[in-house]
Design a protein around this motif. Structure first.
Motif, PDB file in Angstrom:
ATOM      1  N   VAL A  77       1.114  -1.184   0.006  1.00  0.00           N
ATOM      2  CA  VAL A  77       0.066   0.124   0.001  1.00  0.00           C
ATOM      3  C   VAL A  77       0.962   1.273   0.006  1.00  0.00           C
ATOM      4  O   VAL A  77       1.972   1.246   0.690  1.00  0.00           O
ATOM      5  N   ASP A  78       0.646   2.176  -0.853  1.00  0.00           N
ATOM      6  CA  ASP A  78       1.205   3.336  -0.955  1.00  0.00           C
ATOM      7  C   ASP A  78       0.674   4.277   0.117  1.00  0.00           C
ATOM      8  O   ASP A  78      -0.411   4.719   0.124  1.00  0.00           O
ATOM      9  N   PRO A  79       1.464   4.840   1.142  1.00  0.00           N
ATOM     10  CA  PRO A  79       0.915   5.617   2.288  1.00  0.00           C
ATOM     11  C   PRO A  79       0.184   6.954   1.591  1.00  0.00           C
ATOM     12  O   PRO A  79      -0.878   7.550   2.093  1.00  0.00           O
ATOM     13  N   ALA A  80       0.768   7.503   0.606  1.00  0.00           N
ATOM     14  CA  ALA A  80       0.393   8.474  -0.105  1.00  0.00           C
ATOM     15  C   ALA A  80      -1.221   8.667  -0.584  1.00  0.00           C
ATOM     16  O   ALA A  80      -1.836   9.632  -0.747  1.00  0.00           O
TER      17      ALA A  80
ATOM     18  N   MET B 192       1.488  -2.923  13.704  1.00  0.00           N
ATOM     19  CA  MET B 192       2.222  -3.739  12.840  1.00  0.00           C
ATOM     20  C   MET B 192       1.825  -3.981  11.498  1.00  0.00           C
ATOM     21  O   MET B 192       2.518  -4.217  10.338  1.00  0.00           O
ATOM     22  N   PHE B 193       0.517  -4.345  11.286  1.00  0.00           N
ATOM     23  CA  PHE B 193      -0.316  -4.582  10.071  1.00  0.00           C
ATOM     24  C   PHE B 193      -0.179  -3.767   9.304  1.00  0.00           C
ATOM     25  O   PHE B 193       0.159  -3.701   8.127  1.00  0.00           O
ATOM     26  N   ILE B 194      -0.352  -2.487  10.040  1.00  0.00           N
ATOM     27  CA  ILE B 194      -0.270  -1.166   8.895  1.00  0.00           C
ATOM     28  C   ILE B 194       1.207  -0.989   8.376  1.00  0.00           C
ATOM     29  O   ILE B 194       1.379  -0.543   7.078  1.00  0.00           O
ATOM     30  N   ALA B 195       2.194  -1.101   9.165  1.00  0.00           N
ATOM     31  CA  ALA B 195       3.535  -1.089   8.984  1.00  0.00           C
ATOM     32  C   ALA B 195       3.883  -2.139   7.364  1.00  0.00           C
ATOM     33  O   ALA B 195       4.528  -1.728   6.835  1.00  0.00           O
ATOM     34  N   GLN B 196       3.403  -3.555   7.969  1.00  0.00           N
ATOM     35  CA  GLN B 196       3.727  -4.399   7.249  1.00  0.00           C
ATOM     36  C   GLN B 196       2.964  -4.205   5.443  1.00  0.00           C
ATOM     37  O   GLN B 196       3.678  -4.257   4.697  1.00  0.00           O
ATOM     38  N   ALA B 197       1.790  -3.573   5.783  1.00  0.00           N
ATOM     39  CA  ALA B 197       0.788  -3.235   4.276  1.00  0.00           C
ATOM     40  C   ALA B 197       1.552  -2.210   3.601  1.00  0.00           C
ATOM     41  O   ALA B 197       1.588  -1.971   2.292  1.00  0.00           O
ATOM     42  N   CYS B 198       2.277  -1.188   4.489  1.00  0.00           N
ATOM     43  CA  CYS B 198       2.709  -0.010   3.610  1.00  0.00           C
ATOM     44  C   CYS B 198       4.404  -0.552   3.635  1.00  0.00           C
ATOM     45  O   CYS B 198       5.151   0.610   3.088  1.00  0.00           O
TER      46      CYS B 198
ATOM     47  N   PRO C 191       2.122   5.566   9.258  1.00  0.00           N
ATOM     48  CA  PRO C 191       1.080   6.333   8.895  1.00  0.00           C
ATOM     49  C   PRO C 191      -0.145   6.502   9.731  1.00  0.00           C
ATOM     50  O   PRO C 191      -0.597   5.480   9.482  1.00  0.00           O
ATOM     51  N   VAL C 192      -0.714   7.588  10.177  1.00  0.00           N
ATOM     52  CA  VAL C 192      -1.888   7.368  10.971  1.00  0.00           C
ATOM     53  C   VAL C 192      -2.956   7.316  10.003  1.00  0.00           C
ATOM     54  O   VAL C 192      -4.096   6.520  10.268  1.00  0.00           O
ATOM     55  N   ALA C 193      -2.872   7.642   8.774  1.00  0.00           N
ATOM     56  CA  ALA C 193      -3.813   7.350   7.843  1.00  0.00           C
ATOM     57  C   ALA C 193      -4.046   5.881   7.395  1.00  0.00           C
ATOM     58  O   ALA C 193      -5.103   5.735   7.066  1.00  0.00           O
ATOM     59  N   GLY C 194      -3.160   5.124   7.833  1.00  0.00           N
ATOM     60  CA  GLY C 194      -3.295   3.759   7.562  1.00  0.00           C
ATOM     61  C   GLY C 194      -4.379   2.867   8.375  1.00  0.00           C
ATOM     62  O   GLY C 194      -4.771   1.999   8.042  1.00  0.00           O
TER      63      GLY C 194
END
Length: 436
Positions: free
Chosen positions: A108-111, A315-321, A366-369
């Motif tokens: 996933v692109d955080p942008a 950690m899921f958000i970090a892995q996804a991004c 990213p908090v947007a995650g």
């Protein structure tokens, strides 16, 4: 002949409500999603009773203690146990996400993430600095502590009033009798409200299934699996050890509180069962003062289900991004979660708010995650509330045992009987009046 007595049990009625809710949500999704107000109304209906019940229970518990000096050690032992179990919950959540890697491969692109979800929740968050947290413990006015519906200011107020009553002695007995009378009144009223639990369970489950359905899980199913796995391991292993050290069987405890477990599971909230937990823990032989101190404090300081969720989701958000976090950064995040997992109300969505609060101060994730998991958060809220509720029950028994404030004979008798009250006791339980 036997159907009517079986249907008289609250847990059977809640199970029927859950089953009907699932059926309606699956067959008529739009209609089921429109039943959300039923679940929300039930939670809101019982929530306004929490603050006065907590106040009266703690005041009554402190004044019933033969040695008021035990209040401090009781709270310290409870808080120590709370933080130890929270650390274990955070570790298990981390272990589950590192083992199953639910976010790996999403790229996933955080942008491109929708930041509006996090922005909306962040706008509702209060200052989370230590100074603001401590100031939040102090109510604006005496009545304001009850009007705001926050547990911690009511807890502080109840402690002050409880100690004041012990100093007043006979001169304050009249006022204390009023508090005790109101305590019994509130439990009776709450007993009336609990009769609507099956309806609330029906509406909540119909909304969940109708609104989200199985299709909304998609690739996020592994995250849900990891979360439930971590919660099961925490309850079975972590709380199992604490229960065994306290001389009780975890399975018997779960069976004894099956009504409350099902209500929490259906409503995704631990608040509706608080008065019943207080009543049944006293019935188990736990000292009234210990119950009145440990359980309300646990509702703010012992949210272990939220702790598991925070590590997994972050950690899921970090892995996804595709963001790699070093062990130093993970340690910093876990330390922050020890703070952000405390003080949240035991209501649906509090874990999601705590997640946004955590990521808001973390520079790497990213908090947007949070937009990635907002659609499935409801599927995890039940386990969050359920894990925290079971943990509070076990902790109360453990602290009572350590404080030598537990009648082990009563405990064994009640647990072995599996809580089968007589007709007269069943009527008393329906009114939710604690017996002393």
């Amino acid at each position: 002949m036997k159907i009517k007595p079986i249907l008289g049990h609250l847990y059977v009625q809640v199970l029927l409500g859950v089953a009907l809710g699932i059926l309606v949500g699956a067959l008529w999704p739009d209609f089921g999603a429109g039943l959300k107000p039923l679940g929300d109304a039930f939670v809101k209906l019982v929530k306004f009773m929490i603050a006065p019940i907590v106040f009266c229970t703690i005041v009554s518990g402190i004044t019933s203690m033969t040695d008021v000096k035990k209040v401090g050690p009781t709270l310290l032992r409870a808080l120590g146990l709370f933080y130890a179990l929270t650390a274990l919950a955070l570790a298990l959540g981390l272990g589950a996400v590192l083992l199953l890697h639910p976010g790996t491969g999403m790229h996933v692109d955080p942008a491109h993430l929708d930041g509006s979800v996090a922005a909306k929740v962040s706008g509702e968050l209060k200052d989370s600095t230590p100074a603001e947290f401590l100031l939040g413990l102090i109510p604006t006015t005496f009545v304001g502590a009850f009007a705001d519906g926050q547990v911690l200011p009511v807890l502080l107020l109840a402690l002050l009033c409880g100690f004041a009553f012990t100093r007043l002695g006979p001169t304050g007995q009249l006022a204390l009798d009023v508090v005790n009378s109101f305590n019994r009144l509130f439990f009776v009223v709450f007993g009336f409200l609990m009769r609507f639990a099956p309806i609330g369970a029906f509406g909540a489950m119909a909304f969940t299934v109708g609104k989200y359905g199985a299709h909304s899980i998609g690739n996020l199913g592994l995250l849900i699996l990891a979360f439930y796995l971590a919660c099961v391991v925490f309850v079975v292993v972590g709380l199992g050890i604490v229960a065994r050290a306290s001389g009780v069987s975890l399975w018997q405890v779960l069976k004894y509180f099956r009504d409350e477990i099902l209500i929490v599971l259906a409503t995704s909230s631990s608040e509706p069962v608080l008065p019943r937990l207080l009543s049944k823990l006293e019935r188990l032989g736990c000292d009234r003062g210990v119950v009145g101190l440990v359980v309300p404090a646990g509702y703010s300081f012992n949210l272990t289900g939220t702790a598991v969720y925070l590590t997994l989701a972050s950690m899921f958000i970090a892995q996804a991004c595709d963001i790699h976090l070093g062990w130093g950064e993970i340690a910093l995040m876990l330390g922050m979660m020890l703070l952000t997992s405390k003080g949240a109300a035991g209501v649906t969505g509090s874990g999601f708010v705590a997640l946004v609060a955590t990521l808001s101060v973390m520079p790497h994730v990213p908090v947007a995650g949070v937009a990635l998991i907002v659609g499935i958060d409801r599927f995890m809220s039940e386990a969050r509330a359920l894990t925290s509720t079971v943990c509070n029950v076990v902790c109360c028994i453990a602290v009572a045992r350590w404080q030598k404030a537990l009648d082990t004979e009563v405990l064994r008798t009640e647990l072995s009987s599996g809580f089968v009250p007589s007709p007269a006791e069943r009527r008393a339980l329906a009114a939710a009046v604690p017996t002393h």
